[in-house]
Write a protein that holds these residues in place. Sequence first.
Motif, short mmCIF file in Angstrom:
data_model
loop_
_atom_site.label_atom_id
_atom_site.label_comp_id
_atom_site.label_asym_id
_atom_site.label_seq_id
_atom_site.Cartn_x
_atom_site.Cartn_y
_atom_site.Cartn_z
N TYR B 162 78.33 -53.64 11.63
CA TYR B 162 77.85 -54.43 12.76
C TYR B 162 76.33 -54.35 12.88
O TYR B 162 75.64 -55.36 13.01
N ASN B 163 75.82 -53.11 12.77
CA ASN B 163 74.38 -52.95 12.91
C ASN B 163 73.61 -53.57 11.76
O ASN B 163 72.53 -54.12 11.95
N SER B 164 74.17 -53.47 10.54
CA SER B 164 73.38 -53.93 9.39
C SER B 164 73.21 -55.44 9.40
O SER B 164 72.23 -55.96 8.88
N MET B 165 74.15 -56.17 10.03
CA MET B 165 73.98 -57.61 10.13
C MET B 165 72.68 -57.95 10.85
O MET B 165 71.93 -58.81 10.44
N ASN B 166 72.44 -57.24 11.96
CA ASN B 166 71.23 -57.52 12.73
C ASN B 166 70.00 -56.90 12.07
O ASN B 166 68.92 -57.45 12.13
N ARG B 167 70.23 -55.73 11.43
CA ARG B 167 69.09 -55.04 10.82
C ARG B 167 68.47 -55.89 9.71
O ARG B 167 67.26 -56.06 9.64
N ASN B 168 69.33 -56.46 8.83
CA ASN B 168 68.81 -57.27 7.73
C ASN B 168 67.98 -58.43 8.26
O ASN B 168 66.91 -58.73 7.74
N ASN B 169 68.50 -59.07 9.29
CA ASN B 169 67.77 -60.21 9.86
C ASN B 169 66.44 -59.77 10.43
O ASN B 169 65.43 -60.45 10.26
N ASN B 170 66.44 -58.61 11.11
CA ASN B 170 65.20 -58.15 11.71
C ASN B 170 64.16 -57.78 10.67
O ASN B 170 62.98 -58.07 10.82
N ASN B 171 64.62 -57.13 9.57
CA ASN B 171 63.68 -56.79 8.50
C ASN B 171 63.07 -58.04 7.90
O ASN B 171 61.88 -58.10 7.63
N TYR B 172 63.94 -59.03 7.69
CA TYR B 172 63.48 -60.28 7.10
C TYR B 172 62.44 -60.93 8.01
O TYR B 172 61.39 -61.38 7.57
N ARG B 173 62.73 -60.96 9.30
CA ARG B 173 61.81 -61.52 10.27
C ARG B 173 60.49 -60.79 10.31
O ARG B 173 59.44 -61.39 10.51
N SER B 174 60.55 -59.46 10.14
CA SER B 174 59.32 -58.69 10.32
C SER B 174 58.30 -59.05 9.24
O SER B 174 57.10 -58.93 9.46
N ASN B 175 58.76 -59.52 8.06
CA ASN B 175 57.80 -59.97 7.04
C ASN B 175 56.98 -61.13 7.56
O ASN B 175 55.81 -61.26 7.26
#
Lengths: 289, 210
Positions: B162-175
Amino acid sequence: MFGYVMPCKMELKVRDYEKFKAYYCGLCHTIKDQYGNLPRVTLNYDMTFLAILLDSLNEKPLASKQIVCALHPLSKKLILYDNDPLKYAAECNIVLTYYKLIDNINDDDSLQSKLAIKVLKKHIKDSNLNSYIKESLNKLYKMEGEAYKYNIDEISHCFADLTAYIISQYVKNNAELKEKLYWLGYNLGKWIYIIDAWDDLEKDMKHNKFNLINALYNKDNLSFQELNNKVKENIDFILTSCAYSCFVSLKNLPIKKNQELLCNILELGLLEKMDTVFKRSELVNGQSL
Amino acid sequence: MGNPYEILGVREGASKEEIKKAYRELAKKYHPDQYGANPLKDLAEEKMREINEAYEYLMRNASDGYSGSSYSSSTNYTNTNDYRNTSNYGNSNIYSSIRSDIQRGNYAAAETALNSISTRDAEWYYLMGMVHMRKGWYDSARNYVSTAYNMSPTNPEYRDAYNSMNRNNNNYRSNYYGRTTRNDECDFCIKLWCLDTLCECAGGDLIGCC
Protein backbone atom coordinates in the motif's frame (compact mmCIF):
# COMPACT_ATOMS: atom_id res chain seq x y z
CA MET A 1 -4.60 11.55 -29.66
CA PHE A 2 -4.72 15.09 -28.54
CA GLY A 3 -1.36 16.73 -28.07
CA TYR A 4 -0.47 16.41 -24.40
CA VAL A 5 2.90 14.68 -24.68
CA MET A 6 5.45 17.47 -24.84
CA PRO A 7 8.88 18.22 -23.41
CA CYS A 8 9.36 20.45 -20.39
CA LYS A 9 10.88 23.25 -22.39
CA MET A 10 12.54 25.07 -19.50
CA GLU A 11 14.65 22.06 -18.63
CA LEU A 12 15.57 21.18 -22.20
CA LYS A 13 19.00 21.78 -23.68
CA VAL A 14 18.85 24.08 -26.70
CA ARG A 15 20.23 21.19 -28.77
CA ASP A 16 17.33 18.97 -27.73
CA TYR A 17 14.82 21.73 -28.21
CA GLU A 18 16.02 22.22 -31.79
CA LYS A 19 15.88 18.48 -32.31
CA PHE A 20 12.31 18.31 -31.07
CA LYS A 21 11.33 21.10 -33.44
CA ALA A 22 13.11 19.35 -36.31
CA TYR A 23 11.06 16.19 -35.64
CA TYR A 24 7.90 18.24 -35.40
CA CYS A 25 8.54 20.12 -38.66
CA GLY A 26 9.78 16.89 -40.24
CA LEU A 27 6.50 15.18 -39.39
CA CYS A 28 4.55 18.08 -40.84
CA HIS A 29 6.48 17.89 -44.10
CA THR A 30 6.20 14.11 -44.25
CA ILE A 31 2.43 14.51 -44.05
CA LYS A 32 2.64 17.08 -46.83
CA ASP A 33 4.72 14.81 -49.06
CA GLN A 34 2.55 11.76 -48.53
CA TYR A 35 -0.94 13.16 -48.13
CA GLY A 36 -0.91 16.72 -49.43
CA ASN A 37 -1.17 20.11 -47.81
CA LEU A 38 -4.60 20.03 -46.24
CA PRO A 39 -4.06 17.12 -43.82
CA ARG A 40 -1.10 19.00 -42.33
CA VAL A 41 -3.47 20.76 -39.97
CA THR A 42 -4.01 17.45 -38.15
CA LEU A 43 -0.41 17.45 -36.90
CA ASN A 44 0.00 17.05 -33.15
CA TYR A 45 2.63 16.65 -30.45
CA ASP A 46 1.69 13.12 -29.42
CA MET A 47 2.53 11.86 -32.88
CA THR A 48 5.82 13.73 -32.75
CA PHE A 49 6.65 11.82 -29.59
CA LEU A 50 5.75 8.57 -31.36
CA ALA A 51 8.21 9.39 -34.15
CA ILE A 52 10.98 10.37 -31.74
CA LEU A 53 10.55 7.25 -29.62
CA LEU A 54 10.55 4.85 -32.56
CA ASP A 55 13.41 6.63 -34.28
CA SER A 56 15.49 6.39 -31.11
CA LEU A 57 15.50 2.60 -31.41
CA ASN A 58 17.76 2.61 -34.48
CA GLU A 59 21.33 3.83 -34.85
CA LYS A 60 20.92 5.63 -38.18
CA PRO A 61 22.23 9.19 -38.06
CA LEU A 62 19.56 11.84 -38.53
CA ALA A 63 19.15 13.17 -42.05
CA SER A 64 18.28 16.85 -41.79
CA LYS A 65 18.11 19.85 -44.07
CA GLN A 66 17.20 23.52 -43.84
CA ILE A 67 14.20 24.69 -45.76
CA VAL A 68 12.00 27.72 -46.08
CA CYS A 69 8.56 26.59 -45.05
CA ALA A 70 5.48 28.16 -46.62
CA LEU A 71 3.88 28.42 -43.18
CA HIS A 72 6.87 30.31 -41.73
CA PRO A 73 8.26 32.17 -44.75
CA LEU A 74 10.57 34.48 -42.81
CA SER A 75 12.94 31.98 -41.22
CA LYS A 76 14.68 28.85 -42.31
CA LYS A 77 13.56 25.67 -40.54
CA LEU A 78 15.61 22.60 -39.82
CA ILE A 79 13.62 19.48 -40.68
CA LEU A 80 14.26 15.77 -40.71
CA TYR A 81 13.41 13.89 -43.87
CA ASP A 82 13.41 10.41 -45.35
CA ASN A 83 12.79 8.87 -41.96
CA ASP A 84 10.68 5.71 -41.58
CA PRO A 85 9.30 6.45 -38.08
CA LEU A 86 8.17 9.84 -39.35
CA LYS A 87 6.30 8.16 -42.20
CA TYR A 88 4.72 5.72 -39.79
CA ALA A 89 3.71 8.53 -37.41
CA ALA A 90 2.25 10.47 -40.35
CA GLU A 91 0.11 7.49 -41.32
CA CYS A 92 -1.10 6.99 -37.72
CA ASN A 93 -1.88 10.66 -37.50
CA ILE A 94 -4.09 10.56 -40.60
CA VAL A 95 -5.99 7.40 -39.64
CA LEU A 96 -6.56 8.50 -36.02
CA THR A 97 -7.78 11.92 -37.09
CA TYR A 98 -10.13 10.36 -39.62
CA TYR A 99 -11.90 8.22 -37.04
CA LYS A 100 -11.91 11.06 -34.52
CA LEU A 101 -13.73 13.20 -37.09
CA ILE A 102 -16.29 10.48 -37.72
CA ASP A 103 -16.97 10.48 -34.01
CA ASN A 104 -17.34 14.28 -34.05
CA ILE A 105 -19.99 13.99 -36.74
CA ASN A 106 -21.89 11.47 -34.67
CA ASP A 107 -21.69 13.89 -31.75
CA ASP A 108 -22.60 17.24 -33.24
CA ASP A 109 -22.95 16.85 -37.02
CA SER A 110 -20.51 19.67 -37.78
CA LEU A 111 -19.96 20.76 -41.36
CA GLN A 112 -16.28 21.32 -40.72
CA SER A 113 -15.75 17.68 -39.79
CA LYS A 114 -17.68 16.50 -42.82
CA LEU A 115 -15.48 18.48 -45.16
CA ALA A 116 -12.34 17.27 -43.43
CA ILE A 117 -13.47 13.67 -43.78
CA LYS A 118 -13.89 14.12 -47.53
CA VAL A 119 -10.26 15.23 -47.74
CA LEU A 120 -8.91 12.39 -45.60
CA LYS A 121 -11.08 9.58 -46.92
CA LYS A 122 -9.00 8.81 -49.99
CA HIS A 123 -5.94 8.19 -47.81
CA ILE A 124 -7.60 5.59 -45.64
CA LYS A 125 -6.45 2.26 -47.01
CA ASP A 126 -7.23 -1.22 -45.84
CA SER A 127 -4.52 -2.29 -43.45
CA ASN A 128 -4.14 -4.00 -40.11
CA LEU A 129 -3.43 -0.65 -38.55
CA ASN A 130 -6.55 0.87 -40.00
CA SER A 131 -8.87 -1.92 -38.94
CA TYR A 132 -7.36 -2.12 -35.44
CA ILE A 133 -7.83 1.59 -34.89
CA LYS A 134 -11.37 1.43 -36.23
CA GLU A 135 -12.38 -1.50 -34.06
CA SER A 136 -10.79 -0.15 -30.89
CA LEU A 137 -12.37 3.26 -31.25
CA ASN A 138 -15.78 1.79 -32.02
CA LYS A 139 -15.51 -0.37 -28.94
CA LEU A 140 -14.45 2.64 -26.90
CA TYR A 141 -17.34 4.81 -28.09
CA LYS A 142 -19.77 2.02 -27.35
CA MET A 143 -18.43 1.68 -23.81
CA GLU A 144 -18.54 5.44 -23.32
CA GLY A 145 -22.20 5.33 -24.28
CA GLU A 146 -22.95 3.05 -21.36
CA ALA A 147 -20.22 4.29 -19.05
CA TYR A 148 -22.18 3.62 -15.87
CA LYS A 149 -21.48 -0.11 -16.31
CA TYR A 150 -17.72 0.23 -16.05
CA ASN A 151 -14.96 1.67 -13.90
CA ILE A 152 -12.26 4.03 -15.09
CA ASP A 153 -9.70 1.27 -15.60
CA GLU A 154 -12.03 -0.77 -17.76
CA ILE A 155 -13.03 2.09 -20.04
CA SER A 156 -9.57 3.53 -20.49
CA HIS A 157 -8.29 0.05 -21.35
CA CYS A 158 -9.54 0.41 -24.97
CA PHE A 159 -7.61 3.57 -25.67
CA ALA A 160 -4.56 2.42 -23.71
CA ASP A 161 -4.48 -0.83 -25.68
CA LEU A 162 -4.86 1.05 -28.97
CA THR A 163 -1.94 3.37 -28.16
CA ALA A 164 0.11 0.37 -27.09
CA TYR A 165 -0.72 -1.37 -30.37
CA ILE A 166 0.30 1.67 -32.42
CA ILE A 167 3.62 2.05 -30.62
CA SER A 168 4.55 -1.63 -30.56
CA GLN A 169 3.32 -2.51 -34.05
CA TYR A 170 6.15 -0.63 -35.70
CA VAL A 171 8.67 -3.16 -34.45
CA LYS A 172 8.70 -6.50 -36.25
CA ASN A 173 10.37 -9.77 -35.23
CA ASN A 174 11.39 -8.82 -31.72
CA ALA A 175 8.86 -10.05 -29.21
CA GLU A 176 10.76 -8.79 -26.17
CA LEU A 177 11.09 -5.25 -27.47
CA LYS A 178 7.48 -5.31 -28.64
CA GLU A 179 6.35 -6.22 -25.14
CA LYS A 180 8.32 -3.38 -23.56
CA LEU A 181 6.95 -0.88 -26.07
CA TYR A 182 3.46 -2.21 -25.47
CA TRP A 183 3.73 -1.50 -21.73
CA LEU A 184 5.05 2.01 -22.30
CA GLY A 185 2.31 2.65 -24.86
CA TYR A 186 -0.37 1.24 -22.60
CA ASN A 187 0.51 3.60 -19.77
CA LEU A 188 0.97 6.57 -22.07
CA GLY A 189 -2.36 5.96 -23.81
CA LYS A 190 -4.16 5.70 -20.51
CA TRP A 191 -2.50 8.89 -19.36
CA ILE A 192 -3.52 10.74 -22.55
CA TYR A 193 -7.09 9.49 -22.42
CA ILE A 194 -7.66 10.43 -18.79
CA ILE A 195 -5.85 13.76 -18.81
CA ASP A 196 -7.84 14.76 -21.88
CA ALA A 197 -11.11 14.01 -20.10
CA TRP A 198 -9.94 15.82 -16.96
CA ASP A 199 -8.80 18.84 -18.95
CA ASP A 200 -12.15 19.15 -20.75
CA LEU A 201 -14.30 18.45 -17.70
CA GLU A 202 -15.42 22.00 -16.97
CA LYS A 203 -16.10 22.81 -20.62
CA ASP A 204 -17.96 19.54 -21.26
CA MET A 205 -20.14 19.99 -18.17
CA LYS A 206 -21.03 23.51 -19.25
CA HIS A 207 -22.02 22.41 -22.75
CA ASN A 208 -23.65 19.22 -21.60
CA LYS A 209 -21.33 17.03 -23.63
CA PHE A 210 -20.12 13.56 -22.79
CA ASN A 211 -17.18 13.50 -20.41
CA LEU A 212 -15.69 10.34 -19.02
CA ILE A 213 -15.05 11.71 -15.52
CA ASN A 214 -18.50 13.23 -15.30
CA ALA A 215 -20.13 10.01 -16.49
CA LEU A 216 -18.22 7.81 -14.05
CA TYR A 217 -18.08 9.86 -10.88
CA ASN A 218 -20.95 12.30 -10.99
CA LYS A 219 -23.97 10.18 -10.16
CA ASP A 220 -25.37 12.82 -7.76
CA ASN A 221 -25.31 15.73 -10.21
CA LEU A 222 -22.59 17.68 -8.44
CA SER A 223 -21.38 21.02 -9.72
CA PHE A 224 -18.00 21.19 -11.45
CA GLN A 225 -16.24 22.46 -8.34
CA GLU A 226 -17.72 19.79 -6.07
CA LEU A 227 -16.91 17.04 -8.53
CA ASN A 228 -13.43 18.43 -8.97
CA ASN A 229 -12.75 18.31 -5.23
CA LYS A 230 -14.21 14.86 -4.93
CA VAL A 231 -12.18 13.05 -7.58
CA LYS A 232 -9.04 15.16 -7.88
CA GLU A 233 -6.89 12.98 -5.67
CA ASN A 234 -8.02 9.83 -7.46
CA ILE A 235 -7.30 11.17 -10.93
CA ASP A 236 -3.98 12.57 -9.80
CA PHE A 237 -3.01 9.15 -8.43
CA ILE A 238 -3.90 7.34 -11.66
CA LEU A 239 -2.15 9.86 -13.89
CA THR A 240 1.00 9.91 -11.78
CA SER A 241 1.07 6.09 -11.69
CA CYS A 242 0.81 5.97 -15.49
CA ALA A 243 3.46 8.63 -16.02
CA TYR A 244 5.79 6.90 -13.57
CA SER A 245 5.37 3.58 -15.38
CA CYS A 246 6.13 5.25 -18.72
CA PHE A 247 9.32 6.66 -17.30
CA VAL A 248 10.39 3.34 -15.79
CA SER A 249 9.73 1.46 -19.01
CA LEU A 250 11.75 3.99 -21.00
CA LYS A 251 14.74 3.05 -18.83
CA ASN A 252 14.34 -0.57 -19.94
CA LEU A 253 14.34 0.19 -23.65
CA PRO A 254 17.46 -0.15 -25.84
CA ILE A 255 17.56 3.57 -26.70
CA LYS A 256 20.27 4.46 -29.23
CA LYS A 257 19.81 8.23 -29.44
CA ASN A 258 17.68 11.15 -28.19
CA GLN A 259 18.09 9.80 -24.65
CA GLU A 260 17.93 13.17 -22.90
CA LEU A 261 15.02 14.41 -24.95
CA LEU A 262 12.94 11.30 -24.23
CA CYS A 263 13.82 11.41 -20.53
CA ASN A 264 12.81 15.04 -20.39
CA ILE A 265 9.42 14.30 -21.94
CA LEU A 266 8.57 11.34 -19.72
CA GLU A 267 10.19 12.52 -16.50
CA LEU A 268 9.32 16.22 -16.55
CA GLY A 269 7.08 16.95 -19.51
CA LEU A 270 4.20 14.74 -18.38
CA LEU A 271 4.26 16.20 -14.87
CA GLU A 272 4.46 19.73 -16.19
CA LYS A 273 1.39 19.09 -18.31
CA MET A 274 -0.41 17.68 -15.27
CA ASP A 275 0.51 20.80 -13.33
CA THR A 276 -1.03 22.96 -16.01
CA VAL A 277 -4.17 20.87 -16.24
CA PHE A 278 -4.58 20.68 -12.45
CA LYS A 279 -3.91 24.44 -12.34
CA ARG A 280 -0.97 24.18 -9.96
CA SER A 281 1.59 25.50 -12.41
CA GLU A 282 1.97 29.02 -11.12
CA LEU A 283 3.11 27.65 -7.76
CA VAL A 284 6.12 25.87 -9.17
CA ASN A 285 6.97 27.10 -12.59
CA GLY A 286 5.80 30.69 -12.64
CA GLN A 287 7.69 31.73 -15.72
CA SER A 288 6.18 29.23 -18.15
CA LEU A 289 6.43 30.54 -21.69
CA MET B 1 -14.10 -3.39 20.93
CA GLY B 2 -17.68 -4.26 21.81
CA ASN B 3 -18.98 -7.75 22.28
CA PRO B 4 -17.77 -9.75 19.26
CA TYR B 5 -20.92 -11.86 19.32
CA GLU B 6 -23.07 -8.76 19.08
CA ILE B 7 -20.99 -7.35 16.27
CA LEU B 8 -21.38 -10.50 14.22
CA GLY B 9 -24.99 -10.95 15.32
CA VAL B 10 -24.65 -14.55 16.55
CA ARG B 11 -25.65 -16.10 19.86
CA GLU B 12 -22.99 -16.66 22.54
CA GLY B 13 -21.31 -20.01 22.18
CA ALA B 14 -22.13 -20.28 18.48
CA SER B 15 -20.18 -22.87 16.51
CA LYS B 16 -17.36 -22.02 14.14
CA GLU B 17 -19.59 -22.70 11.17
CA GLU B 18 -22.25 -20.30 12.36
CA ILE B 19 -19.69 -17.58 13.03
CA LYS B 20 -18.20 -18.06 9.59
CA LYS B 21 -21.57 -17.85 7.94
CA ALA B 22 -22.50 -14.67 9.78
CA TYR B 23 -19.12 -13.15 8.96
CA ARG B 24 -19.50 -13.86 5.25
CA GLU B 25 -22.89 -12.26 5.12
CA LEU B 26 -21.73 -9.14 6.92
CA ALA B 27 -18.60 -8.90 4.78
CA LYS B 28 -20.73 -9.01 1.67
CA LYS B 29 -22.94 -6.29 3.02
CA TYR B 30 -20.27 -3.91 4.26
CA HIS B 31 -17.48 -4.52 1.82
CA PRO B 32 -16.02 -1.03 1.13
CA ASP B 33 -15.34 -1.83 -2.54
CA GLN B 34 -18.95 -1.84 -3.53
CA TYR B 35 -19.32 1.74 -2.30
CA GLY B 36 -16.97 3.13 -4.96
CA ALA B 37 -16.44 6.79 -4.20
CA ASN B 38 -19.57 7.01 -2.08
CA PRO B 39 -19.03 8.88 1.21
CA LEU B 40 -20.43 5.85 3.01
CA LYS B 41 -17.25 4.05 2.09
CA ASP B 42 -15.37 5.33 5.15
CA LEU B 43 -18.14 4.15 7.43
CA ALA B 44 -18.19 0.79 5.72
CA GLU B 45 -14.44 0.49 6.14
CA GLU B 46 -14.74 1.21 9.82
CA LYS B 47 -17.51 -1.35 10.18
CA MET B 48 -15.55 -3.89 8.17
CA ARG B 49 -12.57 -3.49 10.46
CA GLU B 50 -14.78 -4.10 13.46
CA ILE B 51 -16.28 -7.17 11.86
CA ASN B 52 -12.84 -8.53 11.01
CA GLU B 53 -11.60 -7.99 14.53
CA ALA B 54 -14.62 -9.69 16.03
CA TYR B 55 -14.34 -12.59 13.62
CA GLU B 56 -10.65 -13.10 14.23
CA TYR B 57 -11.16 -12.99 17.94
CA LEU B 58 -13.95 -15.52 17.94
CA MET B 59 -12.21 -17.87 15.53
CA ARG B 60 -9.10 -17.88 17.66
CA ASN B 61 -11.01 -18.47 20.84
CA ALA B 62 -13.72 -20.77 19.66
CA SER B 63 -11.61 -23.86 20.20
CA ASP B 64 -10.35 -22.78 23.64
CA GLY B 65 -13.87 -22.29 24.85
CA TYR B 66 -14.91 -18.70 25.01
CA SER B 67 -15.52 -17.15 28.39
CA GLY B 68 -17.79 -14.15 28.44
CA SER B 69 -15.55 -11.89 30.47
CA SER B 70 -12.26 -12.33 28.73
CA TYR B 71 -12.88 -10.49 25.49
CA SER B 72 -13.47 -7.04 26.86
CA SER B 73 -10.20 -6.84 28.72
CA SER B 74 -8.26 -8.86 26.23
CA THR B 75 -5.30 -6.97 24.87
CA ASN B 76 -3.63 -9.89 23.20
CA TYR B 77 -5.40 -9.55 20.01
CA THR B 78 -3.10 -7.46 18.04
CA ASN B 79 -1.78 -10.42 16.13
CA THR B 80 -4.05 -10.22 13.15
CA ASN B 81 -1.61 -12.05 10.91
CA ASP B 82 -3.07 -15.40 11.78
CA TYR B 83 -6.26 -14.31 10.21
CA ARG B 84 -5.10 -15.51 6.83
CA ASN B 85 -4.16 -18.90 8.17
CA THR B 86 -7.21 -19.50 10.25
CA SER B 87 -9.87 -18.46 7.82
CA ASN B 88 -8.26 -19.68 4.70
CA TYR B 89 -6.79 -23.03 5.33
CA GLY B 90 -8.73 -24.21 2.28
CA ASN B 91 -7.34 -21.59 -0.03
CA SER B 92 -3.71 -21.50 1.01
CA ASN B 93 -2.60 -23.95 -1.68
CA ILE B 94 -4.39 -22.05 -4.38
CA TYR B 95 -2.90 -18.81 -3.12
CA SER B 96 0.64 -20.11 -3.28
CA SER B 97 0.15 -21.23 -6.87
CA ILE B 98 -1.35 -17.84 -7.70
CA ARG B 99 1.65 -16.17 -6.13
CA SER B 100 4.00 -18.14 -8.32
CA ASP B 101 1.90 -17.30 -11.37
CA ILE B 102 2.30 -13.63 -10.55
CA GLN B 103 6.04 -14.05 -10.06
CA ARG B 104 6.35 -15.74 -13.45
CA GLY B 105 4.43 -12.91 -15.07
CA ASN B 106 1.42 -15.07 -15.90
CA TYR B 107 -1.14 -12.50 -14.77
CA ALA B 108 -4.01 -13.82 -16.83
CA ALA B 109 -3.80 -17.24 -15.15
CA ALA B 110 -3.54 -15.62 -11.72
CA GLU B 111 -6.60 -13.51 -12.39
CA THR B 112 -8.67 -16.46 -13.60
CA ALA B 113 -7.72 -18.44 -10.51
CA LEU B 114 -8.58 -15.54 -8.23
CA ASN B 115 -11.94 -15.05 -9.89
CA SER B 116 -12.85 -18.65 -9.19
CA ILE B 117 -12.43 -18.18 -5.41
CA SER B 118 -15.65 -17.14 -3.73
CA THR B 119 -14.42 -16.41 -0.19
CA ARG B 120 -12.63 -13.14 -0.46
CA ASP B 121 -10.27 -12.45 2.41
CA ALA B 122 -7.35 -10.06 2.83
CA GLU B 123 -4.96 -12.30 0.90
CA TRP B 124 -7.40 -12.46 -2.00
CA TYR B 125 -7.65 -8.67 -2.16
CA TYR B 126 -3.91 -8.29 -1.90
CA LEU B 127 -3.20 -10.71 -4.75
CA MET B 128 -5.93 -9.22 -6.92
CA GLY B 129 -4.38 -5.81 -6.27
CA MET B 130 -1.00 -7.10 -7.44
CA VAL B 131 -2.53 -8.50 -10.64
CA HIS B 132 -4.30 -5.23 -11.40
CA MET B 133 -1.10 -3.29 -10.71
CA ARG B 134 0.70 -5.33 -13.37
CA LYS B 135 -2.16 -4.71 -15.80
CA GLY B 136 -1.82 -0.98 -15.29
CA TRP B 137 -5.26 -0.78 -13.64
CA TYR B 138 -4.00 1.49 -10.89
CA ASP B 139 -7.30 2.70 -9.54
CA SER B 140 -8.75 -0.73 -8.86
CA ALA B 141 -5.33 -1.97 -7.75
CA ARG B 142 -5.26 0.69 -5.05
CA ASN B 143 -8.78 -0.21 -3.95
CA TYR B 144 -7.91 -3.89 -3.65
CA VAL B 145 -4.66 -3.33 -1.81
CA SER B 146 -6.19 -0.84 0.60
CA THR B 147 -9.00 -3.30 1.33
CA ALA B 148 -6.43 -5.97 2.12
CA TYR B 149 -4.57 -3.52 4.32
CA ASN B 150 -7.76 -2.50 6.14
CA MET B 151 -8.82 -6.08 6.71
CA SER B 152 -5.45 -7.00 8.07
CA PRO B 153 -3.68 -3.82 9.20
CA THR B 154 -0.73 -5.52 10.87
CA ASN B 155 0.31 -7.60 7.90
CA PRO B 156 3.63 -6.07 6.81
CA GLU B 157 3.31 -7.25 3.20
CA TYR B 158 -0.01 -5.52 2.64
CA ARG B 159 1.16 -2.41 4.38
CA ASP B 160 4.33 -2.24 2.27
CA ALA B 161 2.41 -2.76 -0.96
CA TYR B 162 0.00 0.00 0.00
CA ASN B 163 2.74 2.42 0.96
CA SER B 164 4.96 1.70 -2.01
CA MET B 165 2.23 2.69 -4.45
CA ASN B 166 2.30 6.21 -3.07
CA ARG B 167 6.03 6.21 -2.42
CA ASN B 168 6.93 5.50 -6.07
CA ASN B 169 4.69 8.30 -7.23
CA ASN B 170 6.16 10.72 -4.72
CA ASN B 171 9.73 9.88 -5.68
CA TYR B 172 8.88 10.35 -9.32
CA ARG B 173 7.26 13.69 -8.57
CA SER B 174 10.19 14.88 -6.50
CA ASN B 175 12.42 14.79 -9.61
CA TYR B 176 10.14 17.34 -11.16
CA TYR B 177 9.51 19.53 -8.16
CA GLY B 178 13.05 19.29 -6.85
CA ARG B 179 14.75 20.37 -10.04
CA THR B 180 14.86 24.08 -9.20
CA THR B 181 16.35 23.65 -5.75
CA ARG B 182 19.19 21.34 -6.70
CA ASN B 183 21.93 23.75 -5.62
CA ASP B 184 20.87 24.13 -2.01
CA GLU B 185 24.16 23.06 -0.43
CA CYS B 186 26.19 25.37 -2.58
CA ASP B 187 23.81 28.18 -1.76
CA PHE B 188 24.26 27.52 1.94
CA CYS B 189 28.05 27.67 1.68
CA ILE B 190 27.94 31.01 -0.10
CA LYS B 191 25.62 32.44 2.54
CA LEU B 192 27.99 31.28 5.26
CA TRP B 193 30.94 32.80 3.49
CA CYS B 194 29.13 36.14 3.10
CA LEU B 195 28.21 36.10 6.76
CA ASP B 196 31.85 35.43 7.68
CA THR B 197 33.00 38.32 5.49
CA LEU B 198 30.49 40.65 7.05
CA CYS B 199 31.58 39.65 10.54
CA GLU B 200 35.21 40.26 9.61
CA CYS B 201 34.36 43.71 8.30
CA ALA B 202 32.79 44.46 11.64
CA GLY B 203 35.91 43.31 13.42
CA GLY B 204 34.77 39.84 14.53
CA ASP B 205 35.10 36.44 12.90
CA LEU B 206 32.51 33.72 12.33
CA ILE B 207 34.75 31.01 10.87
CA GLY B 208 38.21 31.08 12.34
CA CYS B 209 40.20 29.57 9.47
CA CYS B 210 39.28 32.05 6.74
